[in-house]
Design a protein around this motif. Structure first.
Motif, short mmCIF file in Angstrom:
data_model
loop_
_atom_site.label_atom_id
_atom_site.label_comp_id
_atom_site.label_asym_id
_atom_site.label_seq_id
_atom_site.Cartn_x
_atom_site.Cartn_y
_atom_site.Cartn_z
N ASN A 30 -9.62 -12.28 4.66
CA ASN A 30 -8.23 -12.68 4.42
C ASN A 30 -7.57 -11.91 3.28
O ASN A 30 -6.90 -12.49 2.42
N HIS A 31 -7.75 -10.60 3.26
CA HIS A 31 -7.29 -9.78 2.14
C HIS A 31 -5.77 -9.74 1.96
O HIS A 31 -5.28 -9.50 0.87
N GLY A 32 -5.01 -9.93 3.01
CA GLY A 32 -3.56 -9.94 2.89
C GLY A 32 -2.91 -8.57 2.78
O GLY A 32 -1.72 -8.46 2.53
N LEU A 33 -3.68 -7.52 2.97
CA LEU A 33 -3.15 -6.15 2.92
C LEU A 33 -2.99 -5.66 4.35
O LEU A 33 -3.97 -5.52 5.07
N HIS A 34 -1.75 -5.42 4.77
CA HIS A 34 -1.52 -5.08 6.17
C HIS A 34 -0.74 -3.79 6.37
O HIS A 34 -0.54 -3.38 7.50
N ILE A 66 -7.22 -0.86 8.91
CA ILE A 66 -7.04 -2.22 8.43
C ILE A 66 -7.23 -3.24 9.55
O ILE A 66 -6.62 -3.12 10.61
N GLU A 67 -8.07 -4.22 9.29
CA GLU A 67 -8.26 -5.37 10.16
C GLU A 67 -8.09 -6.62 9.31
O GLU A 67 -8.03 -6.54 8.08
N HIS A 68 -8.05 -7.78 9.94
CA HIS A 68 -7.80 -9.03 9.21
C HIS A 68 -8.79 -9.27 8.08
O HIS A 68 -8.41 -9.73 7.01
#
Length: 83
Positions: A30-34, A66-68
């Motif tokens: 759940n890093h929040g970097l998208h 990038i993945e979730h």
């Protein structure tokens, strides 16, 4: 400009390498970097990982793939092992 997100401690074994490449896969739930070109700072790695010096890991990186729950970073030194 990137949003600032809170510091988060990664789980042990969160950094994976592939022999012969300079790409490190980071498991970061759940890093929040998208956004492409988002930056992350990795700090506190105490030992080289599969031949990649800590000075290259403990730094700011632009993320890719990038993945979730994961993303990749690229360093200068190729890994000498997978894992």
């Amino acid at each position: 400009m990137n949003d600032t997100i809170p510091t988060k401690k990664l789980n042990s074994n969160a950094l994976d390498t592939t022999n012969g490449t300079a790409v490190i896969r980071v498991s970061h739930r759940n890093h929040g970097l998208h956004e492409t070109n988002s930056k992350v700072t990795i700090a506190g790695v105490a030992n080289a990982i599969n031949g990649i010096p800590i000075s290259e890991i403990n730094a700011q990186h632009i993320i890719s793939n990038i993945e979730h729950n994961a993303y990749s970073i690229t360093v200068s030194t190729n890994a000498t092992a997978t894992g």
